[in-house]
Design a protein around this motif. Structure first.
Motif, mmCIF file in Angstrom:
data_model
loop_
_atom_site.group_PDB
_atom_site.id
_atom_site.type_symbol
_atom_site.label_atom_id
_atom_site.label_comp_id
_atom_site.label_asym_id
_atom_site.label_seq_id
_atom_site.Cartn_x
_atom_site.Cartn_y
_atom_site.Cartn_z
ATOM 1 N N ARG A 1 0.836 -1.216 0.000
ATOM 2 C CA ARG A 1 0.000 0.000 0.000
ATOM 3 C C ARG A 1 0.863 1.255 0.000
ATOM 4 N NH1 ARG A 1 -3.942 -0.615 4.912
ATOM 5 N NH2 ARG A 1 -4.601 1.467 4.198
ATOM 6 N N ALA A 2 1.927 1.253 0.792
ATOM 7 C CA ALA A 2 2.808 2.423 0.823
ATOM 8 C C ALA A 2 3.529 2.605 -0.508
ATOM 9 C CB ALA A 2 3.805 2.290 1.964
ATOM 10 N N HIS A 3 4.002 1.514 -1.087
ATOM 11 C CA HIS A 3 4.679 1.609 -2.379
ATOM 12 C C HIS A 3 3.729 2.077 -3.474
ATOM 13 C CE1 HIS A 3 8.082 -1.367 -1.068
ATOM 14 N NE2 HIS A 3 8.359 -0.112 -0.744
ATOM 15 N N ALA A 4 2.474 1.653 -3.401
ATOM 16 C CA ALA A 4 1.494 2.105 -4.398
ATOM 17 C C ALA A 4 1.277 3.601 -4.326
ATOM 18 C CB ALA A 4 0.163 1.365 -4.188
ATOM 19 N N ALA A 5 1.511 4.174 -3.146
ATOM 20 C CA ALA A 5 1.411 5.625 -2.970
ATOM 21 C C ALA A 5 2.764 6.306 -3.182
ATOM 22 C CB ALA A 5 0.891 5.938 -1.573
ATOM 23 N N HIS A 6 3.751 5.560 -3.704
ATOM 24 C CA HIS A 6 5.092 6.070 -4.022
ATOM 25 C C HIS A 6 5.874 6.493 -2.782
ATOM 26 C CE1 HIS A 6 3.712 5.913 -8.155
ATOM 27 N NE2 HIS A 6 2.694 6.693 -7.839
#
Length: 411
Positions: free
Chosen positions: A316-321
Motif C-alpha cells: 500500500r505504501a509503495h502504491a502511494a510512491h
C-alpha cells in the motif's frame, strides 16, 4: 537575548501583525467536510488520533507540540475522527511558546478556516486550517489554543502525549499570551493531530514513524522530547538532507493485524495507514516498527500472518510512491506475557525482515537493543524498567540504528 531567541520574537510579532491585518468578522462560521484544504507543504509534527474520553462543553486547551522541520505558512490539522457529533472549534489561536503555558510576547494569533474564525468538523472527519503568515522554527514549541463550546460524545486526540499541555474553564483564555489563567494540565493532545509548514527547500520531505508504544515513547522522559522519532528528527536536522520532517504516528497498545478493544483502544496500523500517513503532506518515507503487541497477546498469531501484514502495508505504501523502512521487533523477555513460543515467532519475523526484499531498507532495532548474553532480553542499560520499553538511552539507540542514507529512495 541570544540570536535564536531574537529571531523567534521577531517571527512571532510578524505572525501577529499579519494575522491582525487579515482577520475577518468574528461571528463568521464555516462547516468543513472531509480533509478540508490539505496543504502542499510538509509535516513538522503529528500524533495519531485515537478515542479519548467524552468531550467537555466549554473546555479550553492550550496544547504544546514540538516541531521538526522549520518553515513558513504553518497549517494545523484538527481531528474529529472518532466523534459521533459535529465538532465546533471556536477562538482558535497559535503561537510560539515561551515557558509553561505562556507564549512569546505578541506571538498569539488567530487561526482561521476558509477565512472564518469558527468552524464545524463533521463526525469522522479531519480539517486543515488556513495557512498562517510568518515562520515556525525547527525544534520549537508551538502552542495551539482552542475552545470547544458544544463538545459532546467521544473526543478525538492522542492519549500519551508525554508533553504537559494546559486546560482552563471560564472566560476567554485562548487569545491571551499569558499562562497564569491556565490552571489545569493534561497529558493528552485534544482534537489536534498534525502541523504542516512550507519548507525553505521545495524538495524537503518527511518521515512517518508508524508503530505502537515503543514509537509513542512510553518510558521516555516526559516534556523532554526523547522518543526515538524525536532523536531521529535531530539527526536529520544535523544531516541537512532532503528529509527533515518527522511525524510520530505511534499509538500505545497498537497492533499490526487487529484493532484494540475497549475504550481508547487504537485502530490497527493497517486501518489507520491512510489517515495517519498516506493523507499527510510531504511524507516520503514510512518507518514501520510494530508486531510486539500481536505477539504478546497470545492470540495465535503466527510468523506467516505477521509477514503477510508487513507485505500488505509495504504494498500500500509503495502504491502511494512512499519508501518503506522496516524495523525488526525488539526483545521483551521478562514482560509477563513473554514465552518461548512468542519469541520464536519474533525471531522468524526478524529473519524475514532482514533477508527479504519487500522493503527499501531495514532498521535492525532488535540488534540495537538486545542483550548479547541473552538475545531475548533488552540490554539492562536500555531497559526502561518493564523489560519491554526502552528508556531515553534506548530510544536514542533506536534512532541511531536508522541508516539516514537509505531512508529516501526513488519512487
Amino acid at each position: 537575548m541570544n540570536g535564536r531567541t531574537g529571531r523567534g520574537l521577531c517571527l512571532a510579532a510578524a505572525l501577529l501583525t499579519a494575522a491582525a491585518c487579515q482577520a475577518g468578522p468574528a461571528s463568521r462560521s464555516v462547516s468543513l467536510s472531509g480533509a478540508h484544504g490539505r496543504p502542499s507543504g510538509v509535516l513538522t509534527w503529528a500524533a495519531s488520533a485515537e478515542r479519548l474520553g467524552t468531550g467537555v462543553p466549554g473546555a479550553q486547551y492550550r496544547m504544546i507540540v514540538h516541531t521538526s522541520v522549520g518553515g513558513s505558512a504553518p497549517r494545523i490539522r484538527f481531528t474529529n475522527a472518532f466523534g459521533d457529533h459535529p465538532l465546533t472549534l471556536d477562538h482558535v489561536y497559535a503561537g510560539l511558546r515561551a515557558r509553561g503555558a505562556a507564549l512569546r510576547p505578541g506571538g498569539n494569533h488567530a487561526v482561521t478556516f476558509g477565512g472564518a474564525h469558527r468552524a464545524t468538523v463533521p463526525a469522522g472527519s479531519v480539517a486543515w486550517s488556513d495557512p498562517l503568515p510568518g515562520r515556525v522554527p525547527a525544534g520549537s514549541d508551538l502552542a495551539v489554543s482552542l475552545r470547544t463550546p458544544g463538545a459532546a460524545g467521544p473526543a478525538s486526540g492522542h492519549q500519551l502525549a508525554l508533553q504537559t499541555s494546559y486546560t482552563g474553564l471560564g472566560g476567554d483564555l485562548t487569545a491571551g499570551d499569558g499562562g497564569t489563567r491556565w490552571t489545569g494540565t493534561t497529558g493528552s493532545w485534544w482534537y489536534l493531530d498534525a502541523v504542516a509548514v512550507r519548507p525553505d527547500r521545495p524538495a524537503t520531505g518527511a518521515v512517518a514513524a508508524l508503530g505502537d508504544s515503543l514509537t509513542d515513547g512510553r518510558h521516555s522522559t516526559p516534556d523532554r522530547n526523547r522518543r526515538w522519532p524525536d532523536y531521529l528528527a535531530r539527526r536529520l536536522h544535523t544531516a541537512r538532507g532532503a528529509l527533515q520532517g518527522v511525524a510520530d504516528e505511534g499509538i500505545s497498545g497498537d497492533k499490526l493485524l487487529t484493532d484494540g478493544t475497549g475504550d481508547g483502544a487504537g485502530q490497527s496500523i493497517g486501518h489507520r495507514l491512510d489517515r495517519d500517513v498516506l493523507s499527510q503532506p510531504g511524507v516520503r518515507t514510512v518507518v514501520l516498527f510494530a508486531g510486539v503487541n500481536d505477539l504478546k497477546d497470545h492470540t495465535g498469531v503466527t510468523a506467516a500472518r505477521l509477514i503477510a501484514g508487513y507485505r500488505q502495508l509495504a504494498h500500500r505504501a509503495h502504491a502511494a510512491h512512499l519508501c518503506v523502512t522496516a524495523a525488526t521487533i525488539t526483545p521483551f523477555k521478562g514482560w509477563p506475557e513473554w514465552d518461548r513460543g512468542a519469541d520464536a515467532v519474533r525471531r522468524e519475523v526478524n529473519d524475514y525482515l532482514r533477508t527479504r526484499g519487500d522493503f527499501d531498507a531495514v532498521a535492525d532495532f532488535d540488534r540495537a537493543l538486545r542483550d548479547p548474553r541473552d538475545p531475548a532480553r533488552l540490554q539492562p542499560r536500555y531497559d526502561g524498567g518493564d523489560h519491554l520499553h526502552p528508556d531515553d538511552r534506548g530510544m536514542r539507540a533506536l534512532a541511531d540504528a536508522v541508516d539516514l542514507k537509505r531512508l529516501d529512495c526513488a519512487r
